[in-house]
Design a protein around this motif. Sequence first.
Motif, PDB file in Angstrom:
ATOM      1  N   ALA A   1      66.450 -11.266 -28.330  1.00 26.20           N
ATOM      2  CA  ALA A   1      67.308 -10.961 -27.745  1.00 26.20           C
ATOM      3  C   ALA A   1      69.148 -11.184 -28.757  1.00 26.20           C
ATOM      4  O   ALA A   1      70.011 -10.340 -28.270  1.00 26.20           O
ATOM      5  CB  ALA A   1      67.828 -11.066 -26.505  1.00 26.20           C
ATOM      6  N   THR A   2      68.523 -12.553 -29.209  1.00 26.60           N
ATOM      7  CA  THR A   2      69.744 -12.767 -29.282  1.00 26.60           C
ATOM      8  C   THR A   2      69.259 -13.170 -31.769  1.00 26.60           C
ATOM      9  O   THR A   2      68.178 -13.278 -31.485  1.00 26.60           O
ATOM     10  CB  THR A   2      70.016 -14.242 -29.028  1.00 26.60           C
ATOM     11  OG1 THR A   2      68.827 -14.904 -29.383  1.00 26.60           O
ATOM     12  CG2 THR A   2      70.542 -13.675 -27.529  1.00 26.60           C
ATOM     13  N   GLN A   3      70.619 -13.535 -32.227  1.00 24.85           N
ATOM     14  CA  GLN A   3      69.922 -13.842 -34.140  1.00 24.85           C
ATOM     15  C   GLN A   3      69.271 -15.007 -34.068  1.00 24.85           C
ATOM     16  O   GLN A   3      70.504 -15.979 -32.809  1.00 24.85           O
ATOM     17  CB  GLN A   3      71.531 -13.585 -34.369  1.00 24.85           C
ATOM     18  CG  GLN A   3      70.889 -13.961 -35.743  1.00 24.85           C
ATOM     19  CD  GLN A   3      72.232 -13.158 -36.766  1.00 24.85           C
ATOM     20  OE1 GLN A   3      73.271 -13.368 -36.367  1.00 24.85           O
ATOM     21  NE2 GLN A   3      72.938 -12.427 -37.635  1.00 24.85           N
ATOM     22  N   ILE A   4      68.744 -15.256 -34.320  1.00 25.18           N
ATOM     23  CA  ILE A   4      67.984 -16.510 -35.070  1.00 25.18           C
ATOM     24  C   ILE A   4      68.527 -16.803 -36.443  1.00 25.18           C
ATOM     25  O   ILE A   4      68.257 -15.994 -37.248  1.00 25.18           O
ATOM     26  CB  ILE A   4      66.701 -16.611 -35.251  1.00 25.18           C
ATOM     27  CG1 ILE A   4      65.661 -16.337 -33.767  1.00 25.18           C
ATOM     28  CG2 ILE A   4      66.218 -17.943 -34.929  1.00 25.18           C
ATOM     29  CD1 ILE A   4      64.490 -15.813 -33.355  1.00 25.18           C
ATOM     30  N   THR A   5      69.053 -17.558 -36.609  1.00 28.53           N
ATOM     31  CA  THR A   5      69.690 -18.052 -37.663  1.00 28.53           C
ATOM     32  C   THR A   5      68.919 -19.257 -38.329  1.00 28.53           C
ATOM     33  O   THR A   5      69.115 -19.895 -39.366  1.00 28.53           O
ATOM     34  CB  THR A   5      71.423 -18.396 -38.055  1.00 28.53           C
ATOM     35  OG1 THR A   5      71.517 -19.232 -37.241  1.00 28.53           O
ATOM     36  CG2 THR A   5      71.883 -16.837 -37.223  1.00 28.53           C
ATOM     37  N   GLU A   6      68.772 -20.354 -37.811  1.00 27.56           N
ATOM     38  CA  GLU A   6      67.529 -21.807 -38.139  1.00 27.56           C
ATOM     39  C   GLU A   6      66.280 -21.141 -39.434  1.00 27.56           C
ATOM     40  O   GLU A   6      65.479 -20.138 -38.917  1.00 27.56           O
ATOM     41  CB  GLU A   6      67.310 -22.043 -36.953  1.00 27.56           C
ATOM     42  CG  GLU A   6      66.505 -21.922 -36.003  1.00 27.56           C
ATOM     43  CD  GLU A   6      66.241 -22.242 -35.219  1.00 27.56           C
ATOM     44  OE1 GLU A   6      65.784 -23.361 -34.555  1.00 27.56           O
ATOM     45  OE2 GLU A   6      67.413 -22.139 -33.722  1.00 27.56           O
ATOM     46  N   PRO A   7      65.706 -22.593 -40.321  1.00 30.95           N
ATOM     47  CA  PRO A   7      65.285 -21.945 -40.805  1.00 30.95           C
ATOM     48  C   PRO A   7      63.893 -22.053 -39.780  1.00 30.95           C
ATOM     49  O   PRO A   7      63.926 -22.883 -39.324  1.00 30.95           O
ATOM     50  CB  PRO A   7      65.109 -23.103 -40.981  1.00 30.95           C
ATOM     51  CG  PRO A   7      66.228 -23.436 -41.835  1.00 30.95           C
ATOM     52  CD  PRO A   7      66.653 -22.854 -40.420  1.00 30.95           C
ATOM     53  N   PRO A   8      63.142 -21.573 -40.043  1.00 29.35           N
ATOM     54  CA  PRO A   8      61.996 -20.764 -41.502  1.00 29.35           C
ATOM     55  C   PRO A   8      63.019 -19.304 -41.508  1.00 29.35           C
ATOM     56  O   PRO A   8      62.641 -18.528 -42.947  1.00 29.35           O
ATOM     57  CB  PRO A   8      60.688 -20.869 -40.656  1.00 29.35           C
ATOM     58  CG  PRO A   8      60.281 -20.967 -40.082  1.00 29.35           C
ATOM     59  CD  PRO A   8      61.058 -21.781 -39.043  1.00 29.35           C
ATOM     60  N   VAL A   9      63.290 -19.170 -40.053  1.00 27.47           N
ATOM     61  CA  VAL A   9      63.971 -16.993 -40.040  1.00 27.47           C
ATOM     62  C   VAL A   9      64.432 -17.116 -41.983  1.00 27.47           C
ATOM     63  O   VAL A   9      65.531 -17.689 -41.833  1.00 27.47           O
ATOM     64  CB  VAL A   9      64.822 -16.835 -39.518  1.00 27.47           C
ATOM     65  CG1 VAL A   9      65.293 -15.669 -38.667  1.00 27.47           C
ATOM     66  CG2 VAL A   9      63.733 -17.279 -37.855  1.00 27.47           C
ATOM     67  N   TYR A  10      64.853 -16.430 -42.440  1.00 25.58           N
ATOM     68  CA  TYR A  10      65.168 -15.968 -44.146  1.00 25.58           C
ATOM     69  C   TYR A  10      66.110 -14.841 -42.811  1.00 25.58           C
ATOM     70  O   TYR A  10      67.687 -14.611 -44.285  1.00 25.58           O
ATOM     71  CB  TYR A  10      64.658 -15.877 -44.907  1.00 25.58           C
ATOM     72  CG  TYR A  10      63.913 -15.028 -45.184  1.00 25.58           C
ATOM     73  CD1 TYR A  10      64.149 -13.622 -45.930  1.00 25.58           C
ATOM     74  CD2 TYR A  10      62.442 -14.500 -44.965  1.00 25.58           C
ATOM     75  CE1 TYR A  10      63.767 -12.460 -45.674  1.00 25.58           C
ATOM     76  CE2 TYR A  10      62.278 -13.642 -44.452  1.00 25.58           C
ATOM     77  CZ  TYR A  10      62.150 -12.401 -45.255  1.00 25.58           C
ATOM     78  OH  TYR A  10      61.614 -11.247 -46.139  1.00 25.58           O
ATOM     79  N   LYS A  11      66.114 -14.016 -42.293  1.00 24.05           N
ATOM     80  CA  LYS A  11      66.573 -13.192 -42.369  1.00 24.05           C
ATOM     81  C   LYS A  11      66.324 -12.671 -40.534  1.00 24.05           C
ATOM     82  O   LYS A  11      65.485 -12.378 -40.512  1.00 24.05           O
ATOM     83  CB  LYS A  11      65.987 -11.811 -43.175  1.00 24.05           C
ATOM     84  CG  LYS A  11      66.929 -10.047 -43.084  1.00 24.05           C
ATOM     85  CD  LYS A  11      66.578  -9.234 -44.379  1.00 24.05           C
ATOM     86  CE  LYS A  11      64.967  -8.242 -43.757  1.00 24.05           C
ATOM     87  NZ  LYS A  11      65.207  -7.469 -44.783  1.00 24.05           N
ATOM     88  N   SER A  12      67.975 -11.928 -40.513  1.00 18.48           N
ATOM     89  CA  SER A  12      67.411 -11.689 -39.062  1.00 18.48           C
ATOM     90  C   SER A  12      68.705 -10.236 -38.427  1.00 18.48           C
ATOM     91  O   SER A  12      70.100 -11.187 -39.013  1.00 18.48           O
ATOM     92  CB  SER A  12      68.017 -13.050 -37.722  1.00 18.48           C
ATOM     93  OG  SER A  12      68.229 -12.378 -36.612  1.00 18.48           O
TER      94      SER A  12
END
Length: 133
Positions: free
Chosen positions: A88-99
């Motif tokens: 529902a919200t953007q995830i900007t922390e690693p290990p996410v490389y794209k949101s």
Amino acid sequence: MPYNCPKCDRELPSESQRHYCARVSLDDLFKGKPEELLLLFDKLLAEVADWPDVLVGTTPNCITFVHRQTFFVIRPMQKVLDLKFYSATQITEPPVYKSIATAGRFQNNIRLSHTGELRPQLFGWIRGSYELL
């Protein structure tokens, strides 16, 4: 009640569900890939496949997990598994490389190459995607 497509034998939520209609085996998706990727996939599958009303299907490029809608996708690449899930919200922390924003939610991608990278937080995000859709 799940429906099995007579052409591709893929299990779908309903007869009217749109899908890529092709017979693809897991062995084909992991052919030529490192053994560690198959082990990583097996650990993800063991966690997610037992959730209520989850259907697992294969396409020529990926494995899809559906609960009302597709909530999780695993794409085997040469040296990594690319995991896609929604939030529902953007995830900007690693290990996410794209949101990226899409259809009122965020599509998130993570790439993993071995089982040591699996964390409880990842399973929490995937479970959130399951509950979101």
